[in-house]
Design a protein around this motif. Sequence first.
Motif, PDB file in Angstrom:
ATOM      1  N   PHE A  68       0.839  -1.191   0.000  1.00  0.00           N
ATOM      2  CA  PHE A  68       0.000   0.000   0.000  1.00  0.00           C
ATOM      3  C   PHE A  68       0.881   1.250   0.000  1.00  0.00           C
ATOM      4  O   PHE A  68       1.994   1.240   0.525  1.00  0.00           O
ATOM      5  CB  PHE A  68      -0.912   0.020   1.231  1.00  0.00           C
ATOM      6  N   ALA A  69       0.365   2.317  -0.603  1.00  0.00           N
ATOM      7  CA  ALA A  69       1.112   3.564  -0.670  1.00  0.00           C
ATOM      8  C   ALA A  69       1.316   4.138   0.731  1.00  0.00           C
ATOM      9  O   ALA A  69       0.392   4.151   1.549  1.00  0.00           O
ATOM     10  CB  ALA A  69       0.371   4.565  -1.539  1.00  0.00           C
ATOM     11  N   ARG A  70       2.539   4.612   0.986  1.00  0.00           N
ATOM     12  CA  ARG A  70       2.882   5.232   2.267  1.00  0.00           C
ATOM     13  C   ARG A  70       3.640   6.526   2.005  1.00  0.00           C
ATOM     14  O   ARG A  70       4.309   6.664   0.986  1.00  0.00           O
ATOM     15  CB  ARG A  70       3.766   4.303   3.103  1.00  0.00           C
ATOM     16  N   PRO A  71       3.579   7.470   2.949  1.00  0.00           N
ATOM     17  CA  PRO A  71       4.321   8.725   2.760  1.00  0.00           C
ATOM     18  C   PRO A  71       5.829   8.524   2.665  1.00  0.00           C
ATOM     19  O   PRO A  71       6.527   9.394   2.137  1.00  0.00           O
ATOM     20  CB  PRO A  71       3.954   9.548   3.999  1.00  0.00           C
ATOM     21  N   THR A  72       6.347   7.406   3.151  1.00  0.00           N
ATOM     22  CA  THR A  72       7.788   7.170   3.119  1.00  0.00           C
ATOM     23  C   THR A  72       8.221   6.340   1.914  1.00  0.00           C
ATOM     24  O   THR A  72       9.400   5.995   1.799  1.00  0.00           O
ATOM     25  CB  THR A  72       8.227   6.461   4.407  1.00  0.00           C
ATOM     26  N   ASN A  73       7.308   6.028   1.005  1.00  0.00           N
ATOM     27  CA  ASN A  73       7.683   5.318  -0.222  1.00  0.00           C
ATOM     28  C   ASN A  73       8.625   6.159  -1.074  1.00  0.00           C
ATOM     29  O   ASN A  73       8.623   7.389  -1.017  1.00  0.00           O
ATOM     30  CB  ASN A  73       6.452   5.020  -1.074  1.00  0.00           C
ATOM     31  N   HIS A  74       9.397   5.472  -1.896  1.00  0.00           N
ATOM     32  CA  HIS A  74      10.163   6.191  -2.913  1.00  0.00           C
ATOM     33  C   HIS A  74       9.200   6.801  -3.932  1.00  0.00           C
ATOM     34  O   HIS A  74       8.158   6.222  -4.242  1.00  0.00           O
ATOM     35  CB  HIS A  74      11.130   5.244  -3.613  1.00  0.00           C
ATOM     36  N   THR A 103      -9.856   1.815  -7.428  1.00  0.00           N
ATOM     37  CA  THR A 103     -10.371   3.092  -6.921  1.00  0.00           C
ATOM     38  C   THR A 103     -11.172   2.930  -5.631  1.00  0.00           C
ATOM     39  O   THR A 103     -11.973   3.781  -5.275  1.00  0.00           O
ATOM     40  CB  THR A 103     -11.258   3.813  -7.965  1.00  0.00           C
ATOM     41  N   GLN A 104     -10.951   1.852  -4.913  1.00  0.00           N
ATOM     42  CA  GLN A 104     -11.676   1.635  -3.656  1.00  0.00           C
ATOM     43  C   GLN A 104     -10.713   1.755  -2.491  1.00  0.00           C
ATOM     44  O   GLN A 104      -9.834   2.611  -2.512  1.00  0.00           O
ATOM     45  CB  GLN A 104     -12.388   0.291  -3.710  1.00  0.00           C
ATOM     46  N   GLY A 105     -10.841   0.909  -1.479  1.00  0.00           N
ATOM     47  CA  GLY A 105     -10.014   1.058  -0.292  1.00  0.00           C
ATOM     48  C   GLY A 105      -8.549   0.746  -0.541  1.00  0.00           C
ATOM     49  O   GLY A 105      -7.682   1.227   0.177  1.00  0.00           O
ATOM     50  N   LEU A 106      -8.273  -0.076  -1.542  1.00  0.00           N
ATOM     51  CA  LEU A 106      -6.901  -0.461  -1.836  1.00  0.00           C
ATOM     52  C   LEU A 106      -6.187   0.670  -2.572  1.00  0.00           C
ATOM     53  O   LEU A 106      -6.641   1.132  -3.612  1.00  0.00           O
ATOM     54  CB  LEU A 106      -6.900  -1.736  -2.681  1.00  0.00           C
ATOM     55  N   ARG A 107      -5.087   1.098  -2.058  1.00  0.00           N
ATOM     56  CA  ARG A 107      -4.316   2.202  -2.639  1.00  0.00           C
ATOM     57  C   ARG A 107      -2.902   1.699  -2.909  1.00  0.00           C
ATOM     58  O   ARG A 107      -2.014   1.778  -2.066  1.00  0.00           O
ATOM     59  CB  ARG A 107      -4.315   3.388  -1.669  1.00  0.00           C
ATOM     60  N   ARG A 108      -2.716   1.135  -4.087  1.00  0.00           N
ATOM     61  CA  ARG A 108      -1.449   0.479  -4.392  1.00  0.00           C
ATOM     62  C   ARG A 108      -0.300   1.489  -4.461  1.00  0.00           C
ATOM     63  O   ARG A 108      -0.454   2.600  -4.971  1.00  0.00           O
ATOM     64  CB  ARG A 108      -1.549  -0.265  -5.717  1.00  0.00           C
TER      65      ARG A 108
END
Length: 455
Positions: free
Chosen positions: A127-133, A164-169
């Motif tokens: 899942f996408a995180r603020p600390t991702n590259h 486009t739902q809860g999953l945010r790859r």
Amino acid sequence: MLRVQVTRRDFLHAGSLAAACGVAGVARATPQAAPPAKSVLLLDLFGGPSHIDTFDPKPNAPAEVRGEFGTIPTALPGFRVCEHLPELARRLDRFATIRTVSHRYNSHNPYGVMTGYDGGQDQTDYFARPTNHPSVPTVCRYLGLGRGTDLPGYVMLPAAPGYTQGLRRAGPYGGYLGTAFDPVFATADEHKRDDLGDDKDFYSHTTIPRGEPRLPRLDGNLSLDALNTRRTLAQQIDNAAAALDARGHAARRDAAFDLLVSPKARAAFDLSREPTRVRDRYGAGLFGQSVLLARRLIEAGVTFVTVHTEAKPNGHWDTHNNNFKMLRHVLLPFLDHAFSALLDDLDDRGLLDSTLVVVTGDMGRTPKVNGAAGRDHWPQCGFGLFAGGGTKPGVVHGTTDKIAAYPTDHPVSAGDLVATVYKLVGVDPEAMVPDHTNRPTHISHGGRPVTAVML
């Protein structure tokens, strides 16, 4: 055009405060000739396309490896591809084919493809995180590329990865460079509807994802198409995004204004302006129309466009089951029609030389067919295609072993792929940007440009 180069020494000399304020404050810019690629279109084949059933067939391998498909000759003497890619076979001399894409990231999101970092793990990076590259377009925009006045610099079609739902790859976002550099995501109703089928349709070869991308929605009920005045738009966007960070919200609001008030942007999203024969040439499904819209956006002036091929119920290349029927009836016709139409269309419009087109996916598939007539994950080997934008047409780069399990020469990493893109758009692949701790981080993650596919 300036070439932006940021080294570790720059960061140490400039200090952490300057680094935190952005690369522009610490970059060394040296003049260079205008880069060949003015825009980039990434076609991300979500799920992992089978390399052995497309561009690296092994007709002499045992049946459980070579699979059900035959091969056909191509425009390049001595090179053959899958029999279900006739249009691309005739155009193999117009793009570069890499058959040895090899990395470590065995996961279903575009994180490795879009950032060049293949050290992620599902436990932390699915899942996408603020600390991702950050993604390649994010880095480029951070360094000053792709900032238009009436169009967004970075658009993703047909919608956000994750149905486009809860999953945010993870993958397309700004990561530690900030949400201000996130893409503008189109929306597609067919992309997220639950009534299109259930799990039994995941490997169906009789259902093709339909619909077309439309202007973004700011939330479930607010569409830019439905808004009338600039003042009303500002008020509604402010309300919808009140809980978001101020910096990211301001950038998203500006991008929304770009789409709403720019006649050029709204016209670009209007696929009804295309002749029926052109729409049919790209393919009537959601992804064919997304590729057509990507061409329209590039033509209108958007710098970075990504088409991510994920939709319910079976819009994916993750063919653990029913691999051959899904490829024959759904996936390969889409790729064959849409990519060949895109090549012709860009060339006819004089855009191919300045538009870099990249086609790749999460990974390849296992050489051996499993008991469900499918192929499983195989990041050890896959393919990538490069066209236009300073690339060398007609190159077939890299060879694999007798069963397409591993490269025997010229392995190409995820970092190498993104380094190639950076080089072609005029960004130094050796550049660094500050991560969330202000530590300088290599934008290509050790990758080097694949010079064999470059002019």
